[in-house]
Write an enzyme that holds these catalytic residues in place. Structure first.
Site, PDB file in Angstrom:
ATOM      1  N   GLY A 147     -20.754  46.890  -9.943  1.00 21.19           N
ATOM      2  CA  GLY A 147     -21.859  46.624  -9.036  1.00 21.19           C
ATOM      3  C   GLY A 147     -22.091  47.778  -8.077  1.00 21.19           C
ATOM      4  O   GLY A 147     -21.401  48.806  -8.133  1.00 21.19           O
ATOM      5  N   ASP A 202     -15.349  51.550 -25.571  1.00 24.90           N
ATOM      6  CA  ASP A 202     -15.888  50.976 -26.805  1.00 24.90           C
ATOM      7  C   ASP A 202     -16.598  52.008 -27.679  1.00 24.90           C
ATOM      8  O   ASP A 202     -16.964  51.712 -28.812  1.00 24.90           O
ATOM      9  CB  ASP A 202     -16.882  49.862 -26.481  1.00 24.90           C
ATOM     10  CG  ASP A 202     -16.236  48.683 -25.774  1.00 24.90           C
ATOM     11  OD1 ASP A 202     -15.000  48.563 -25.847  1.00 24.90           O
ATOM     12  OD2 ASP A 202     -16.967  47.884 -25.158  1.00 24.90           O
TER      13      ASP A 202
END
Length: 425
Positions: A147, A202
Site C-alpha cells: 500500500g 513469480d
C-alpha cells in the site's frame, strides 16, 4: 530501419549536457541502439521491417548525463513482499552511484512507500561501507510494506527533500505506484527521475524474461520438492504435496518441476484442472498410488481456486487475497481416500516464506548487480518512467505504460509446458 513503435519509447527529463565521469572504454550506449522483441519469425509470413519496429531501448551508460553528479540526490525504496536479492539490488545501486558516478547524497526510504508519507520513518543516509555485506542476507535492509499514502503526499516529500532520482524496487503494485508518482511529478512540472527495478518472485512481469530472485526461488523450491519426494517414498501410499508461490503464473512450479524430475502432478494457474471428473486429479492420483505407492504434487498458489463469489478480499496493494489451494487440496485428497477406504500418508509442505526470505544465490547476486548498475545509468541520463528489463540476455528499458494491466504467464502451447508434460508423463 522503420520508426520504433511508440509503445516502447522512453521518456526523458530534458537535454543531457554533463560529461559522464565514466571512462570512454566503458562502452557508451546510444539511444539509437535497440533490442528487438522477437528474434524468431517466418520470413515467408512476416515482414522483417515490422519485426524491427518492436524493439526495446538498450540500457547502459550514456556519454552525456542530465544530472550533475556532485549535486544530485538519489533515494531508494523497497516495496511489497520479500524476495531473494533485495539487499543485493540496494547494495548495487549505492555502490554504482557512489563509486562510479560520484553521487554522495543517497538516502534509503524505510518501510516502502509509507516511508514517503507524512507519517513515514526517517530516511537513512546510505554509503558503500553501510551496505558492504547486506547482499549476503535475505530480506530488505530498508524494510518494506504494502500500500501507499496519497500520491500527492509522496511527491510533496520528494520535492521537500530535494530528491532528484527515485529508485523503486518492487512488483506490479510498486510499478503502478511509481507510474502514479511519475504522472503527479509531470503535472507539477518538476524534474525527478523515477526508475524501477522489477521484483517479482513469480517471474510474471511482462517484457522481462527473468526477474531477480527467480533462480534462488527455484533452487529453494526444489529442495522442498525433493524433501516431499523422500517423505512420499518413505511411506506406504505416500503423497508429498508442495505449495509454491505463483498467484497468476506457475513459472516457479513448472521450472522446479523440471529441475527435480520427481514431480508427478504440476498444477499451475494457467492450466485448468478438475478434482472429481473421471479424468480428474483424484482418480488419477488413486491410480498412481496404486501402481507406484507414492506420488508428488506441486501446486502454485493461484491454481484452480480463482475467485470465490462473496469472499473476495484484497490486500493493501490491491492484490486479490486467494483462498489457500494447498490446504484445500490436502483436505480434499485425504477425504477422498477415506471415502474409498484406502490408506494414505499425505505430507503437506508450504516453504513460501522460507523461500521469500532466503539470501540470493550466486546467479541472482550477479543479476541484481547488473540490474542496479543499469538503473543508475538510466537515471543519471535523465530517463524516467521506466523499469530495467532483460531480453535475450541484454538489459533493456521498459516504459511503465507498457506494463499497464499485463501479466506474463505460461503458454499452454509453449515449450516450457510441453517440457513439464514430458517430465511428469
Amino acid at each position: 530501419m522503420n520508426e520504433v513503435n511508440e509503445f516502447f519509447k522512453i521518456k526523458g527529463l530534458g537535454k543531457a549536457r554533463f560529461e559522464s565521469p565514466l571512462p570512454e572504454k566503458q562502452g557508451f550506449v546510444s539511444d539509437d541502439e535497440k533490442v528487438i522483441r522477437n528474434i524468431r519469425f517466418n520470413v515467408k509470413k512476416v515482414d522483417p521491417k515490422n519485426i524491427l519496429r518492436e524493439a526495446f531501448e538498450k540500457s547502459g551508460p550514456r556519454k552525456l548525463l542530465y544530472f550533475k553528479p556532485n549535486i544530485t540526490k538519489a533515494a531508494i525504496v523497497t516495496c511489497g513482499g520479500l524476495c531473494p536479492g533485495l539487499n543485493a539490488v540496494i547494495r548495487g545501486l549505492v555502490r554504482q552511484l557512489w563509486n562510479r558516478y560520484e553521487v554522495k547524497n543517497i538516502v534509503g526510504i524505510q518501510f516502502g512507500y509509507h516511508g514517503l508519507g507524512n507519517q513515514g520513518e526517517r530516511f537513512i543516509n546510505l554509503h558503500p561501507a553501510l551496505v558492504e555485506d547486506i547482499h549476503q542476507s535475505g530480506g530488505t535492509f530498508l524494510g518494506s510494506s504494502r500500500g501507499a499514502p496519497p500520491v500527492s503526499e509522496m511527491v510533496d516529500n520528494l520535492i521537500s527533500n530535494n530528491i532528484n532520482i527515485l529508485f523503486t524496487i518492487g512488483g506490479d503494485g510498486t510499478m503502478r505506484g511509481a507510474f502514479e508518482i511519475v504522472k503527479e511529478i509531470e503535472k507539477r512540472g518538476v524534474k525527478i527521475s523515477v526508475v524501477g527495478i522489477p521484483k517479482t518472485i513469480d517471474n510474471d512481469v511482462p517484457y522481462v524474461m527473468k526477474s531477480f530472485g527467480f533462480e534462488t526461488a527455484v533452487e529453494k523450491a526444489s529442495e522442498a520438492i525433493l524433501a516431499a519426494h523422500e517423505e512420499a517414498r518413505g511411506h506406504y501410499n505416500g503423497v508429498g504435496l508442495v505449495k509454491l508461490m505463483g498467484r497468476h503464473t506457475g513459472f516457479i512450479a513448472a521450472t522446479s518441476t523440471l529441475a527435480t524430475g520427481v514431480v508427478n502432478y504440476c498444477l499451475v494457474p494457467e492450466i485448468p484442472f478438475e478434482l472429481n471428473a473421471p479424468d480428474g486429479l483424484l482418480k488419477s492420483l488413486t491410480q498412481r498410488v496404486s501402481d507406484k505407492r507414492h506420488a508428488v504434487i506441486v501446486v502454485a498458489e493461484g491454481s484452480g481456486m480463482g475467485r470465490i463469489p462473496g469472499e473476495e478480499k484484497k490486500d493493501p496493494s490491491g492484490n486479490l487475497v486467494l483462498p489457500d489451494i494447498g490446504i484445500y487440496l490436502k483436505e480434499k485428497i485425504n477425504h477422498y481416500f477415506k471415502e474409498i477406504k484406502t490408506k494414505l500418508s499425505l505430507k503437506y509442505i508450504d516453504p513460501s516464506y522460507i523461500i521469500r526470505s532466503s539470501p540470493p544465490n550466486s546467479f541472482d547476486k550477479v543479476f541484481c548487480n547488473r540490474m542496479a548498475q543499469n538503473a543508475v545509468h538510466a537515471a543519471m541520463a535523465g530517463k524516467t518512467s521506466l523499469l530495467i528489463g532483460n531480453w535475450h540476455e541484454l538489459m533493456t528499458h521498459v516504459p511503465f505504460e507498457a506494463l499497464s494491466g499485463k501479466t506474463k504467464s505460461i503458454n499452454p502451447q509453449g515449450t516450457l509446458w510441453f517440457n513439464v508434460l514430458e517430465s511428469t508423463s
